[in-house]
Design an enzyme around this catalytic site. Structure first.
Site, PDB file in Angstrom:
ATOM      1  N   ASP A   1       0.812  -1.212   0.000  1.00 33.06           N
ATOM      2  CA  ASP A   1       0.000   0.000   0.000  1.00 33.06           C
ATOM      3  C   ASP A   1       0.847   1.264   0.000  1.00 33.06           C
ATOM      4  O   ASP A   1       0.364   2.326  -0.363  1.00 33.06           O
ATOM      5  CB  ASP A   1      -0.930   0.014   1.225  1.00 33.06           C
ATOM      6  CG  ASP A   1      -2.346  -0.367   0.859  1.00 33.06           C
ATOM      7  OD1 ASP A   1      -2.583  -0.614  -0.347  1.00 33.06           O
ATOM      8  OD2 ASP A   1      -3.199  -0.427   1.750  1.00 33.06           O
TER       9      ASP A   1
ATOM     10  N   ASP B   1     -12.730  -7.587   8.988  1.00 31.91           N
ATOM     11  CA  ASP B   1     -12.674  -9.044   8.949  1.00 31.91           C
ATOM     12  C   ASP B   1     -13.899  -9.692   9.602  1.00 31.91           C
ATOM     13  O   ASP B   1     -14.546 -10.556   9.015  1.00 31.91           O
ATOM     14  CB  ASP B   1     -11.377  -9.546   9.598  1.00 31.91           C
ATOM     15  CG  ASP B   1     -11.022  -8.789  10.866  1.00 31.91           C
ATOM     16  OD1 ASP B   1     -11.777  -7.889  11.268  1.00 31.91           O
ATOM     17  OD2 ASP B   1      -9.988  -9.096  11.470  1.00 31.91           O
TER      18      ASP B   1
HETATM   19  O1  LIG Z   1      -4.215   0.943   4.810  1.00 26.35           O
HETATM   20  C1  LIG Z   1      -3.892  -0.190   5.161  1.00 26.35           C
HETATM   21  C2  LIG Z   1      -3.839  -0.588   6.522  1.00 26.35           C
HETATM   22  C3  LIG Z   1      -3.440  -1.890   6.841  1.00 26.35           C
HETATM   23  N1  LIG Z   1      -3.089  -2.755   5.856  1.00 26.35           N
HETATM   24  C4  LIG Z   1      -2.665  -4.130   6.218  1.00 26.35           C
HETATM   25  O2  LIG Z   1      -3.529  -4.659   7.183  1.00 26.35           O
HETATM   26  C5  LIG Z   1      -2.887  -5.650   7.920  1.00 26.35           C
HETATM   27  C6  LIG Z   1      -3.269  -5.629   9.384  1.00 26.35           C
HETATM   28  O3  LIG Z   1      -2.754  -4.518  10.031  1.00 26.35           O
HETATM   29  P1  LIG Z   1      -1.969  -4.615  11.419  1.00 26.35           P
HETATM   30  O4  LIG Z   1      -1.442  -3.279  11.706  1.00 26.35           O
HETATM   31  O5  LIG Z   1      -1.059  -5.791  11.402  1.00 26.35           O
HETATM   32  O6  LIG Z   1      -3.149  -4.811  12.412  1.00 26.35           O
HETATM   33  P2  LIG Z   1      -3.427  -5.894  13.558  1.00 26.35           P
HETATM   34  O7  LIG Z   1      -3.788  -5.123  14.770  1.00 26.35           O
HETATM   35  O8  LIG Z   1      -2.395  -6.895  13.717  1.00 26.35           O
HETATM   36  O9  LIG Z   1      -4.716  -6.505  12.859  1.00 26.35           O
HETATM   37  C7  LIG Z   1      -5.638  -7.433  13.334  1.00 26.35           C
HETATM   38  O10 LIG Z   1      -6.933  -6.825  13.271  1.00 26.35           O
HETATM   39  C8  LIG Z   1      -7.359  -6.379  11.975  1.00 26.35           C
HETATM   40  C9  LIG Z   1      -8.763  -5.869  12.085  1.00 26.35           C
HETATM   41  O11 LIG Z   1      -8.843  -4.810  12.927  1.00 26.35           O
HETATM   42  C10 LIG Z   1      -7.306  -7.505  10.978  1.00 26.35           C
HETATM   43  O12 LIG Z   1      -7.605  -7.013   9.703  1.00 26.35           O
HETATM   44  C11 LIG Z   1      -5.940  -8.134  10.981  1.00 26.35           C
HETATM   45  O13 LIG Z   1      -5.869  -9.196  10.100  1.00 26.35           O
HETATM   46  C12 LIG Z   1      -5.606  -8.619  12.383  1.00 26.35           C
HETATM   47  O14 LIG Z   1      -4.322  -9.191  12.406  1.00 26.35           O
HETATM   48  C13 LIG Z   1      -1.409  -5.493   7.669  1.00 26.35           C
HETATM   49  O15 LIG Z   1      -0.964  -6.578   6.911  1.00 26.35           O
HETATM   50  C14 LIG Z   1      -1.313  -4.194   6.885  1.00 26.35           C
HETATM   51  O16 LIG Z   1      -0.301  -4.199   5.958  1.00 26.35           O
HETATM   52  C15 LIG Z   1      -3.134  -2.384   4.531  1.00 26.35           C
HETATM   53  O17 LIG Z   1      -2.813  -3.166   3.649  1.00 26.35           O
HETATM   54  N2  LIG Z   1      -3.537  -1.109   4.210  1.00 26.35           N
END
Ligand SMILES: O=c1ccn([C@@H]2O[C@H](COP(=O)(O)OP(=O)(O)O[C@H]3O[C@H](CO)[C@@H](O)[C@H](O)[C@H]3O)[C@@H](O)[C@H]2O)c(=O)[nH]1
Ligand SMILES: [Mn+2]
Length: 615
Positions: free
Chosen positions: A17, A322
């Site tokens: 992204d 999700d």
């Molecule tokens: O604009 C964006 C924002 C995030 N992401 C991706 O979203 C994922 C999840 O983000 P992360 O910061 O790792 O969040 P977590 O707190 O770990 O996320 C948990 O909670 C999210 C929902 O809130 C779910 O979507 C995730 O799968 C779950 O792991 C990552 O791979 C990011 O690269 C994008 O591709 N674009």
């Protein structure tokens, strides 16, 4: 890419992204290294197949193969990471490297992380005869994608990225099953694809299954995990339980979906997957044409006036895209499967500081609460479509945010009342105290039993109790207020990405299981105020009871004394962080000062209890 599965049937997509040439460069390097690494993995059946994870955990695996061969592949890997690190440090890619792949020219024009054109580059075209590994075997297809991002168009965060991936992959591979995994996780088990396919291919039940969810496990947890991030109980008890009433939620990562389901298909009893029908036979089209077509699908305006983000793909408009996407799939009649093999399928990085943990929980609680209040409330949306117990399973998260209010009440008011000599509970000898004692004992004993039987330690359980309280009085409170603000139209939705890097001293404290504060965030003021207030109330209350010297008082106040005493014991690490510790991660003096101020204010609040005999 190194899964134990026919490589020609695997296509790997990386969504960037940020649209960074550095990420593209790293992926390009990986595509070259794969030619040596994949045959090495398969020859010696090594595990895990993420080279970073493999080399960080094993020095002594040389007995697999000759030490020379092992050292050679390790040197190759290290040289590659060094080249990538150097490029990242310098912030640019040399002309020499750029000459190797046409993809680098995508960055000839000005690109920023928030403003860039769509880029789709097929780095390895699996069916191409030249794309073989060292031993002449086919390699999986490997694709880099950065969807178009323009400041004037909303990009819908992760859900937007996922939807672009669904479309882009449809013109390149179009496989019937899509597995997605977050950027902070890696595959830890080379048989996971086969495991997941077993469910989809099951002769009796397979056609009912929409997705197979593997739990989120972490590889950086400490023994007693001070931030309560182990999620073992959630994985085994909650997800396992939901499995028996319709299936676990989709938790955003480590999940296999049927492509058709992500595209909106409803379940029908006669459903039958067409395993080969949709798969792209790429030989007729040339790569450039496919890339151009894919780019147009990743354009920022592509979704305007379409059903994407609503009826099709991952849902937009909610921070927990999700959960809501999974709920909709269940409501369309599909079942899901919770698969939790002894060797975890995926491992990720858990937050390593308190701030990161609280931020993550804020997003989760806020996301789930806004779902609860929306038309997707599991009880209404799911009514008549999924079982009541399934609806209840979904709602546990939904009610986290409002749970902050009773928790705040319980950690403040009974203690204050104790100090002021106002009794709030029945006497300890009265039969009316039974429900309180019963709830206290049974709840704690049962959660202790669950934690221990899921593999947590006793101290880990205790730490989880502390975090239980801390999350409720900070993250969930913020989640609650932010949801209300959004409802009133005072703020917009954001997706606060959880940071994955920490400074060296921070990491050391994490390993030693010392809580990390260090900054003067408002949530620390809440934590410190509650901790101090309870200490004062306990000391004050106890001394009054002792000096009062009357048995009756102890009798009346022991429930509050027990509650306040338990809070003080739970809060010990916070007192240490305020008054004992000297390191950089301690609670800053300004926070302590502010919390003393707020504590004083709280003491001034009058508490009145009507009809009390003891005022
Ligand atoms: O604009 C964006 C924002 C995030 N992401 C991706 O979203 C994922 C999840 O983000 P992360 O910061 O790792 O969040 P977590 O707190 O770990 O996320 C948990 O909670 C999210 C929902 O809130 C779910 O979507 C995730 O799968 C779950 O792991 C990552 O791979 C990011 O690269 C994008 O591709 N674009
Ligand atoms: Mn994550």
């Amino acid at each position: 890419m190194a899964y134990n599965y026919p490589a020609e049937k695997i296509s790997v997509y990386l969504s960037d992204d940020g649209g960074s040439i550095l990420t593209f460069y790293a992926l390009w390097e990986a595509s070259l290294f794969a030619k040596h690494w994949i045959p090495f993995c398969k020859r010696y059946n090594i595990e895990p197949r993420s080279p970073a994870a493999y080399f960080s955990e094993s020095d002594g695996h040389q007995d697999l193969c000759s030490p020379e061969e092992w050292s050679l592949i390790r040197e190759m890997y290290e040289a590659m990471t060094e080249r990538i690190d150097t490029a990242v440090l310098s912030g640019k890619i040399s002309e020499e490297v750029k000459a190797n792949d046409k993809g680098f020219h995508e960055w000839d024009q000005e690109n920023t992380s928030k403003n860039h054109q769509a880029t789709v580059q097929i780095l390895i075209e699996g069916k191409d005869k030249n794309a073989n590994d060292d031993e002449g075997n086919v390699l999986p297809t490997l694709v880099y994608m950065a969807r178009e991002k323009r400041p004037q168009h909303h990009h819908n965060f992760k859900a937007g990225a996922m939807n672009a991936l669904i479309r882009v992959s449809s013109v390149i591979s179009n496989s019937p099953i899509i597995m997605n995994v977050d950027c902070d996780m890696y595959s830890n088990n080379c048989d996971t694809i086969r495991d997941a396919l077993c469910f989809f291919l099951d002769e009796e039940m397979g056609h009912k299954i929409g997705f197979v969810q593997f739990p989120q496990n972490y590889n950086n947890l400490t023994k007693n995990n001070i931030y309560g991030n182990s999620h073992q109980v959630t994985n085994q008890v909650l997800m396992g339980g939901m499995d028996s009433v319709g299936g676990p939620m989709y938790v955003g990562t480590g999940c296999f979906h049927r492509r058709e389901i992500l595209c909106g298909r409803r379940f029908t009893e006669d459903y039958k997957e067409d395993w080969d029908g949709g798969i792209k036979d790429k030989t007729q089209e040339n790569i450039d044409e496919i890339e151009e077509k894919a780019k147009s699908l990743a354009a920022s305006t592509y979704e305007h006036d379409t059903q994407w983000g609503d009826e099709i793909g991952i849902k937009y408009g909610y921070p927990a895209e999700d959960i809501i996407t999974g709920l909709e799939i269940h409501c369309r009649g599909w079942k899901s499967v919770h698969s939790n093999p002894p060797r975890p399928a995926f491992l990720g990085v858990a937050p390593t500081t308190l701030a990161q943990t609280l931020l993550q929980h804020k997003r989760w609680s806020e996301g789930s609460f806004s779902i609860f209040l929306s038309k997707y409330c599991p009880f209404m949306f799911g009514h008549g479509k999924i079982k009541l117990r399934h609806q209840m399973g979904y709602s546990i998260y939904g009610l986290w945010a409002p749970n902050s209010i009773p928790t705040l009440y319980y950690v403040i008011i009974p203690s204050l009342a104790l100090l002021k000599g106002i009794s709030l509970f029945p006497e300890i000898t009265s039969p009316w105290i039974t429900p309180f004692i019963y709830v206290l004992c049974v709840k704690n004993m049962y959660s202790l039993y669950e934690a221990l039987s899921c593999g947590d330690t006793l101290k880990g359980w205790w730490n989880e109790q502390r975090m239980w309280m801390v999350r409720r009085i900070t993250s969930y409170l913020y989640g609650l207020t932010d949801t209300v603000r959004k409802l009133l139209g005072l703020s917009k939705m954001t997706f606060a990405v959880t940071s994955k890097v920490s400074e060296q001293n921070e990491s050391k404290r994490y390993e030693q299981e010392i809580m990390e504060f260090g900054s003067s965030a408002p949530e620390y003021v809440i934590i410190a105020t509650v901790a101090l207030l309870n200490l004062i109330c306990l000391v004050g209350g106890l001394s009054q009871i002792l000096t009062g010297g009357r048995n009756i008082l102890l009798n009346v106040f022991s429930p509050q004394l027990i509650l306040c005493g338990m809070l003080v014991i739970t809060n010990i690490p916070f007192y240490e962080a305020m008054f004992v510790r000297k390191d950089k991660g301690r609670i800053p003096f300004s926070v302590t000062l502010a919390s003393i101020g707020f504590g004083m204010l709280a003491l001034l609040v009058p508490i009145v209890r009507y009809n009390s005999r003891y005022i």
